[in-house]
Design an enzyme around this catalytic site. Sequence first.
Site, PDB file in Angstrom:
ATOM      1  N   CYS A 134       7.611  17.622  80.716  1.00 59.96           N
ATOM      2  CA  CYS A 134       7.383  17.744  79.272  1.00 59.96           C
ATOM      3  C   CYS A 134       6.451  18.897  78.915  1.00 59.96           C
ATOM      4  O   CYS A 134       6.702  19.645  77.953  1.00 59.96           O
ATOM      5  CB  CYS A 134       6.834  16.431  78.713  1.00 59.96           C
ATOM      6  SG  CYS A 134       5.435  15.763  79.631  1.00 59.96           S
ATOM      7  N   HIS A 247       1.687  16.246  73.053  1.00 65.34           N
ATOM      8  CA  HIS A 247       0.922  17.076  73.989  1.00 65.34           C
ATOM      9  C   HIS A 247       0.495  18.375  73.288  1.00 65.34           C
ATOM     10  O   HIS A 247       1.273  18.981  72.539  1.00 65.34           O
ATOM     11  CB  HIS A 247       1.771  17.453  75.201  1.00 65.34           C
ATOM     12  CG  HIS A 247       2.062  16.321  76.132  1.00 65.34           C
ATOM     13  ND1 HIS A 247       1.498  15.071  76.019  1.00 65.34           N
ATOM     14  CD2 HIS A 247       2.884  16.264  77.223  1.00 65.34           C
ATOM     15  CE1 HIS A 247       1.950  14.295  76.990  1.00 65.34           C
ATOM     16  NE2 HIS A 247       2.796  14.997  77.734  1.00 65.34           N
TER      17      HIS A 247
END
Length: 341
Positions: A134, A247
Amino acid sequence: MSEQRLFNVAVAGATGAVGGAMLETLARRNFPLAELRLLASERSVGKKLFFKGKEIAVQQMTQDSFKGIDVALFSAGASRSFEFAPAAAAAGAVVVDNSSAYRMDPEIPLVVPEVNPHAIAQYKKRGIIANPNCSTIQMLVALKPIHDKVRIKRIVVSTYQAVSGTGAKAIEELRQQVMDYAAGKPLQHKVYPHQIAFNCLPQIDSFLDNGYTKEEMKMVNETRKMFEDPTIGVTATTVRVPVFYGHSEAVNIETEKKITAAEVKALLKDAPGVQLVDEPTLSQYPMAIDCAGRFETLVGRIREDESIANGINLWVVSDNILKGAALNAVQIAEVLIREYL
């Protein structure tokens, strides 16, 4: 006008967080489905999940679960991918695997559609396409237009990664710690080696002999593979922070040719998959609380690095469950059905 072809899709690991996001993404993007087959472990058999208002029963994933399937989206962990992805491919499905199982296999393409869609063609070797980590995905979505323009020589990245990247138990651990802190109770931890609430943990995954973690080396190796440049310098420090979703990354790059901050902003303004959020005088910049549920990767705080001749700083934020996993897998499937199947 010919009718649109419909495809049979299986979601392996359908009851997990990413599996659920895959279902949501298939619905949001109106993927042309004939059949949607939901697969999970034996303990989830019979559980019903909703898709576009209809209930679909979860089936146990076995070696024989993939007959008639065109595309199998896997998010069941590396061990399950090693066990079942080859069987799915042997049954005629193209597997898009979200785990780390096949990412660095030289025969299996590692793909972000905004970065290296041409690599999807290599699926014919083994019938499997790997979804990157990711944190690597969102970074390369932001950097690819710059790399194409002036070639990036070196990347220094520090990540600030949400607990959802670890899974549902980590989300619950953070939630419980915050509640216990407010109630004046002792804070317990099981998922992480230390308390995560009100803390930052400079460790994601286990440490390697070189002092880096596996997560950090994933970013190094995956970047080189997808940019098709083994000489590009990459160094990473990955940190777990007390954020539920999204994130964030501080990215510093050094380029072969000079590029200004204004030129980078112009490149990224129209870049696929990117949303430019860069009005610092108005306190407008990418934040984790703004990215949840969004398909775009948010980029801002773009400025020139005054310590070197050809340096740029960026701040990159993305929903780690969507673009970092489910969305990227579905986008790969969309290219597959459009150009190859």
